[in-house]
Design an enzyme around this catalytic site. Structure first.
Site, mmCIF file in Angstrom:
data_model
loop_
_atom_site.group_PDB
_atom_site.id
_atom_site.type_symbol
_atom_site.label_atom_id
_atom_site.label_comp_id
_atom_site.label_asym_id
_atom_site.label_seq_id
_atom_site.Cartn_x
_atom_site.Cartn_y
_atom_site.Cartn_z
ATOM 1 N N LYS A 299 -22.674 -25.872 -24.322
ATOM 2 C CA LYS A 299 -21.329 -26.401 -24.115
ATOM 3 C C LYS A 299 -20.320 -25.798 -25.095
ATOM 4 C CE LYS A 299 -22.017 -28.977 -20.541
ATOM 5 N NZ LYS A 299 -21.490 -28.485 -19.234
ATOM 6 N N TYR B 274 -28.202 -28.056 -25.315
ATOM 7 C CA TYR B 274 -27.017 -28.479 -24.559
ATOM 8 C C TYR B 274 -25.747 -28.262 -25.383
ATOM 9 C CZ TYR B 274 -24.221 -31.574 -21.510
ATOM 10 O OH TYR B 274 -23.274 -32.105 -20.662
#
Length: 249
Positions: free
Chosen positions: A154, A150
C-alpha cells in the site's frame, strides 16, 4: 460525458461500490475480478439502476490476462479511459511467521496488478488525451502490526501513483490514490474472525478510535473515487487522500 471505466476487484466491497457509483455518474463500467461469475451481482445492480456494465474475469497479476481483459473492454464498451486499481488480497502475519508466498502474493496482486492494468489502459488514455487513474492505498501504508506485506504494497501504491501523475500529466491523465481507514467489508470481517473477535465488537472497537465516531463504508470510498474520476478533478493529481474519519496517529 459517458466514458468507459474499469474497476478491478469489483465483485464486492469497495470495488463493487465504486463500480456502482461510476455507473451512476454515467459511465459504462467493466466490473473486473478474478472470477467472472462473482461479478454478476455488481453488474446486475448497475443494470437494474439503468446503467451499462459487463463482467470480466481476469487475474490482474497475469500480463496476458490483463491484455485480453482490456481488449475485451474496448470491444464491448469502448476504449477505457478511467481505471480504478482496487484489486487486493491480505495474507496477514507477524514477520517471523510470514512466508515468502505470503509476501509475494500480496505484492503481486497489489503492485504488479496495478502496474499491468495501468500500463494497458494508459495507451487508450493517451490516445484520448484524457484519463483518470485511481489507486487504492490504505492507512496501513503508514505501518501496521502483522501486515509487513500489505503495508509495503500500500505504501508502494502511493509512490506508483505519484510517478504516474508525473509521467502522464502532459497527456491529460491524472493519477490519485485513496487510503481508506477502517472500512466495513468482507475483508475486515475475515480479520475479525482470524482474531477471534465478533464482527460487531470489532466494528465498535474500531469506531471508538475514529474521531468521527463511526466506521467507514464502501460508499465513503466510492464517493472519493467519483470525485477523482470527474472532469472537475482535472487539476488534482499525484495526491493521496486519507478517507479514515480523521488523521492517523
Amino acid at each position: 460525458m459517458t466514458r468507459t471505466a474499469i474497476v478491478t476487484g469489483a465483485a464486492r466491497g469497495i470495488g463493487a461500490a465504486t463500480a456502482r457509483r461510476l455507473a451512476s455518474d454515467g459511465h459504462a463500467v467493466a466490473v473486473l475480478d478474478l472470477d467472472e461469475a462473482h461479478c454478476a451481482e455488481t453488474v446486475a445492480a448497475i443494470a437494474d439502476a439503468g446503467g451499462e456494465a459487463i463482467a470480466i474475469g481476469a487475474n490482474v497479476a497475469d500480463a496476458a490476462a490483463v491484455a485480453d481483459a482490456v481488449a475485451r473492454v474496448e470491444a464491448e464498451l469502448g476504449a477505457p479511459t478511467i481505471l480504478v486499481n482496487n484489486a487486493g488480497i491480505i495474507r496477514d502475519n507477524l514477520l517471523f511467521k510470514m512466508t515468502e508466498d505470503d509476501w509475494d502474493s500480496v505484492l503481486s496482486v497489489h503492485l504488479r496488478g496495478a502496474f499491468l492494468m495501468s500500463r494497458a489502459v494508459q495507451v487508450h488514455q493517451v490516445k484520448a488525451g484524457w484519463g483518470r487513474v485511481v489507486n487504492l492505498s490504505s492507512t496501513s501504508a503508514l505501518g501496521n502490526r502483522g501486515q509487513a506485506n500489505y503495508a509495503a504494497a500500500k505504501a508502494g501504491m502511493q509512490g506508483f501513483t505519484k510517478t504516474l501523475a508525473l509521467e502522464l500529466g502532459r497527456y491529460g491523465v491524472t493519477a490519485n490514490a485513496i487510503a481508506p481507514g477502517f472500512i466495513v467489508t468482507d475483508m475486515t470481517r475475515s480479520t475479525a474472525e482470524r482474531m477471534g473477535i465478533g464482527f460487531d465488537d470489532f466494528i465498535a472497537g474500531a469506531a471508538a478510535e475514529i474521531p468521527v465516531g463511526r466506521a467507514g463504508y464502501p460508499d465513503d470510498i466510492a464517493a472519493a473515487a467519483s470525485f477523482f474520476c470527474s472532469d472537475e478533478a482535472g487539476f488534482v493529481s499525484g495526491q493521496v487522500l486519507y478517507v479514515a474519519g480523521g488523521p492517523r496517529a
